[in-house]
Design a protein around this motif. Structure first.
Motif, PDB file in Angstrom:
ATOM      1  N   LEU A   1     -85.955  83.794 -54.514  1.00 29.63           N
ATOM      2  CA  LEU A   1     -87.078  83.075 -55.536  1.00 29.63           C
ATOM      3  C   LEU A   1     -86.856  83.867 -56.307  1.00 29.63           C
ATOM      4  CD1 LEU A   1     -91.059  82.812 -53.847  1.00 29.63           C
ATOM      5  CD2 LEU A   1     -88.968  80.825 -54.189  1.00 29.63           C
ATOM      6  N   PRO A   2     -86.954  82.819 -57.873  1.00 30.80           N
ATOM      7  CA  PRO A   2     -86.609  84.073 -59.090  1.00 30.80           C
ATOM      8  C   PRO A   2     -87.425  85.258 -59.531  1.00 30.80           C
ATOM      9  CG  PRO A   2     -87.029  81.894 -59.864  1.00 30.80           C
ATOM     10  CD  PRO A   2     -86.900  81.976 -58.545  1.00 30.80           C
ATOM     11  N   ILE A   3     -87.523  86.229 -60.299  1.00 32.88           N
ATOM     12  CA  ILE A   3     -88.588  87.087 -60.855  1.00 32.88           C
ATOM     13  C   ILE A   3     -88.781  86.436 -61.853  1.00 32.88           C
ATOM     14  CG2 ILE A   3     -88.691  89.531 -61.603  1.00 32.88           C
ATOM     15  CD1 ILE A   3     -86.142  89.926 -59.042  1.00 32.88           C
ATOM     16  N   PRO A   4     -90.298  86.131 -62.114  1.00 30.12           N
ATOM     17  CA  PRO A   4     -91.096  85.800 -63.480  1.00 30.12           C
ATOM     18  C   PRO A   4     -90.730  87.328 -64.135  1.00 30.12           C
ATOM     19  CG  PRO A   4     -92.830  86.199 -62.051  1.00 30.12           C
ATOM     20  CD  PRO A   4     -91.575  86.048 -60.699  1.00 30.12           C
ATOM     21  N   ALA A   5     -90.767  86.821 -66.099  1.00 29.44           N
ATOM     22  CA  ALA A   5     -91.052  87.952 -66.386  1.00 29.44           C
ATOM     23  C   ALA A   5     -91.914  88.082 -66.917  1.00 29.44           C
ATOM     24  CB  ALA A   5     -90.343  87.099 -67.861  1.00 29.44           C
ATOM     25  N   THR A   6     -91.888  89.879 -66.998  1.00 31.16           N
ATOM     26  CA  THR A   6     -93.272  90.338 -66.890  1.00 31.16           C
ATOM     27  C   THR A   6     -93.454  89.886 -68.652  1.00 31.16           C
ATOM     28  OG1 THR A   6     -91.836  92.411 -67.046  1.00 31.16           O
ATOM     29  CG2 THR A   6     -92.579  92.199 -65.327  1.00 31.16           C
TER      30      THR A   6
ATOM     31  N   GLY B   1     -75.509  70.986 -35.427  1.00 28.54           N
ATOM     32  CA  GLY B   1     -74.969  71.285 -36.988  1.00 28.54           C
ATOM     33  C   GLY B   1     -75.783  72.162 -37.942  1.00 28.54           C
ATOM     34  N   LEU B   2     -76.636  70.527 -37.925  1.00 33.82           N
ATOM     35  CA  LEU B   2     -76.928  70.508 -39.720  1.00 33.82           C
ATOM     36  C   LEU B   2     -77.810  72.234 -39.767  1.00 33.82           C
ATOM     37  CD1 LEU B   2     -78.115  67.206 -40.626  1.00 33.82           C
ATOM     38  CD2 LEU B   2     -76.495  68.283 -41.722  1.00 33.82           C
ATOM     39  N   ALA B   3     -78.892  72.298 -38.390  1.00 34.77           N
ATOM     40  CA  ALA B   3     -79.440  74.287 -38.511  1.00 34.77           C
ATOM     41  C   ALA B   3     -78.215  75.199 -38.344  1.00 34.77           C
ATOM     42  CB  ALA B   3     -80.584  73.842 -37.169  1.00 34.77           C
ATOM     43  N   PHE B   4     -77.827  74.685 -37.822  1.00 32.24           N
ATOM     44  CA  PHE B   4     -76.575  75.964 -37.574  1.00 32.24           C
ATOM     45  C   PHE B   4     -76.061  75.727 -39.053  1.00 32.24           C
ATOM     46  CE2 PHE B   4     -72.388  77.428 -37.739  1.00 32.24           C
ATOM     47  CZ  PHE B   4     -72.514  78.467 -37.371  1.00 32.24           C
ATOM     48  N   ILE B   5     -75.584  74.972 -40.138  1.00 34.96           N
ATOM     49  CA  ILE B   5     -74.684  74.837 -41.549  1.00 34.96           C
ATOM     50  C   ILE B   5     -76.023  75.908 -42.495  1.00 34.96           C
ATOM     51  CG2 ILE B   5     -74.621  73.526 -43.487  1.00 34.96           C
ATOM     52  CD1 ILE B   5     -72.585  72.181 -41.295  1.00 34.96           C
ATOM     53  N   GLY B   6     -77.312  74.903 -42.700  1.00 35.93           N
ATOM     54  CA  GLY B   6     -78.503  75.254 -43.319  1.00 35.93           C
ATOM     55  C   GLY B   6     -79.345  76.795 -42.900  1.00 35.93           C
ATOM     56  N   ASN B   7     -79.128  77.501 -41.651  1.00 31.06           N
ATOM     57  CA  ASN B   7     -79.386  79.143 -41.580  1.00 31.06           C
ATOM     58  C   ASN B   7     -77.912  79.736 -41.684  1.00 31.06           C
ATOM     59  OD1 ASN B   7     -81.580  78.557 -41.144  1.00 31.06           O
ATOM     60  ND2 ASN B   7     -81.579  77.820 -38.413  1.00 31.06           N
ATOM     61  N   HIS B   8     -76.972  79.147 -41.705  1.00 36.34           N
ATOM     62  CA  HIS B   8     -75.237  79.911 -41.541  1.00 36.34           C
ATOM     63  C   HIS B   8     -75.602  81.221 -43.626  1.00 36.34           C
ATOM     64  CE1 HIS B   8     -71.670  81.856 -40.555  1.00 36.34           C
ATOM     65  NE2 HIS B   8     -71.242  81.270 -42.006  1.00 36.34           N
ATOM     66  N   HIS B   9     -76.651  79.614 -44.777  1.00 37.14           N
ATOM     67  CA  HIS B   9     -76.723  80.655 -45.971  1.00 37.14           C
ATOM     68  C   HIS B   9     -77.552  81.398 -45.581  1.00 37.14           C
ATOM     69  CE1 HIS B   9     -72.547  77.522 -47.819  1.00 37.14           C
ATOM     70  NE2 HIS B   9     -73.585  77.239 -46.476  1.00 37.14           N
ATOM     71  N   VAL B  10     -78.673  81.467 -45.545  1.00 37.18           N
ATOM     72  CA  VAL B  10     -79.419  82.350 -45.935  1.00 37.18           C
ATOM     73  C   VAL B  10     -78.833  83.822 -45.238  1.00 37.18           C
ATOM     74  CG1 VAL B  10     -81.139  83.432 -44.565  1.00 37.18           C
ATOM     75  CG2 VAL B  10     -80.636  80.809 -44.567  1.00 37.18           C
ATOM     76  N   SER B  11     -79.143  84.816 -46.185  1.00 36.74           N
ATOM     77  CA  SER B  11     -78.843  86.288 -46.203  1.00 36.74           C
ATOM     78  C   SER B  11     -79.395  86.864 -45.171  1.00 36.74           C
ATOM     79  CB  SER B  11     -78.710  86.830 -47.377  1.00 36.74           C
ATOM     80  OG  SER B  11     -80.062  87.105 -47.829  1.00 36.74           O
ATOM     81  N   GLN B  12     -78.541  87.641 -44.464  1.00 35.11           N
ATOM     82  CA  GLN B  12     -79.072  88.349 -43.176  1.00 35.11           C
ATOM     83  C   GLN B  12     -79.810  89.578 -43.187  1.00 35.11           C
ATOM     84  OE1 GLN B  12     -78.198  87.603 -40.198  1.00 35.11           O
ATOM     85  NE2 GLN B  12     -77.075  85.699 -41.180  1.00 35.11           N
ATOM     86  N   SER B  13     -79.926  89.822 -44.812  1.00 33.27           N
ATOM     87  CA  SER B  13     -81.332  90.794 -44.958  1.00 33.27           C
ATOM     88  C   SER B  13     -82.266  90.885 -45.748  1.00 33.27           C
ATOM     89  CB  SER B  13     -80.639  91.563 -46.406  1.00 33.27           C
ATOM     90  OG  SER B  13     -80.531  91.093 -47.647  1.00 33.27           O
ATOM     91  N   GLY B  14     -82.823  89.857 -45.793  1.00 41.56           N
ATOM     92  CA  GLY B  14     -83.976  88.413 -46.099  1.00 41.56           C
ATOM     93  C   GLY B  14     -84.716  87.167 -45.272  1.00 41.56           C
ATOM     94  N   GLY B  15     -85.656  87.251 -46.392  1.00 48.29           N
ATOM     95  CA  GLY B  15     -86.051  85.779 -45.735  1.00 48.29           C
ATOM     96  C   GLY B  15     -86.384  84.679 -47.134  1.00 48.29           C
ATOM     97  N   VAL B  16     -87.211  83.650 -46.775  1.00 51.84           N
ATOM     98  CA  VAL B  16     -86.744  82.644 -47.892  1.00 51.84           C
ATOM     99  C   VAL B  16     -87.729  83.343 -49.136  1.00 51.84           C
ATOM    100  CG1 VAL B  16     -87.671  80.406 -48.176  1.00 51.84           C
ATOM    101  CG2 VAL B  16     -87.909  81.081 -46.328  1.00 51.84           C
ATOM    102  N   MET B  17     -88.745  84.088 -48.882  1.00 56.76           N
ATOM    103  CA  MET B  17     -89.133  84.985 -50.469  1.00 56.76           C
ATOM    104  C   MET B  17     -88.217  85.330 -51.099  1.00 56.76           C
ATOM    105  SD  MET B  17     -91.687  83.039 -50.369  1.00 56.76           S
ATOM    106  CE  MET B  17     -92.523  84.115 -51.458  1.00 56.76           C
ATOM    107  N   ASP B  18     -86.890  86.061 -50.519  1.00 55.48           N
ATOM    108  CA  ASP B  18     -86.304  86.601 -51.393  1.00 55.48           C
ATOM    109  C   ASP B  18     -85.204  86.213 -51.808  1.00 55.48           C
ATOM    110  OD1 ASP B  18     -86.877  89.219 -49.507  1.00 55.48           O
ATOM    111  OD2 ASP B  18     -85.359  88.819 -48.359  1.00 55.48           O
TER     112      ASP B  18
END
Length: 126
Positions: A91-96, A72-89
């Protein structure tokens, strides 16, 4: 959804504590090894473990609850991840850094006193 995950975590922790307690209360199979070779005719050395008692059945139920809570925890944790990307998507983008500050550093300013050189790194005695 946050409340649901909290409830599942509490159930999982309680099931884990129940498993630990029930396993520690049970009588080990290795305790009858000496009786099998020495005195008595114990059939528990190579089989014939007999019917399971209340503690072993309770341990099995607690283990099933623990596994269901983990899934159940695995399902709840994976349910919040966006379907279009991965973990790295996520992350905040650093200021240039501006292009002007990336250029080579400017030459050192002229010394206030003309008789002293600005850079004394070449003044090392040999």
């Amino acid at each position: 959804m946050n409340t649901l995950s909290l409830v599942v975590v509490v159930v999982q922790v309680l099931a884990a504590l129940a498993i630990i307690g029930l396993v520690l209360l049970q009588h080990g199979k290795g305790a009858d090894m000496g009786a099998a070779f020495g005195s008595g005719a114990s059939g528990s050395l190579f089989g014939a473990t007999g019917s399971s008692n209340f503690l072993s059945k309770s341990t099995a139920v607690a283990a099933a609850i623990f596994f269901v809570a983990t899934l159940g925890l695995a399902f709840i944790g994976n349910h919040h991840v966006s379907q279009s990307g991965g973990v790295m998507d996520n992350l905040p983008i650093p200021a240039t850094v501006p292009a002007a500050s990336q250029a080579a550093p400017a030459a050192p300013a002229a010394p206030a006193d003309a008789s002293k050189p600005a850079d004394q790194s070449n003044q090392i005695p040999k």
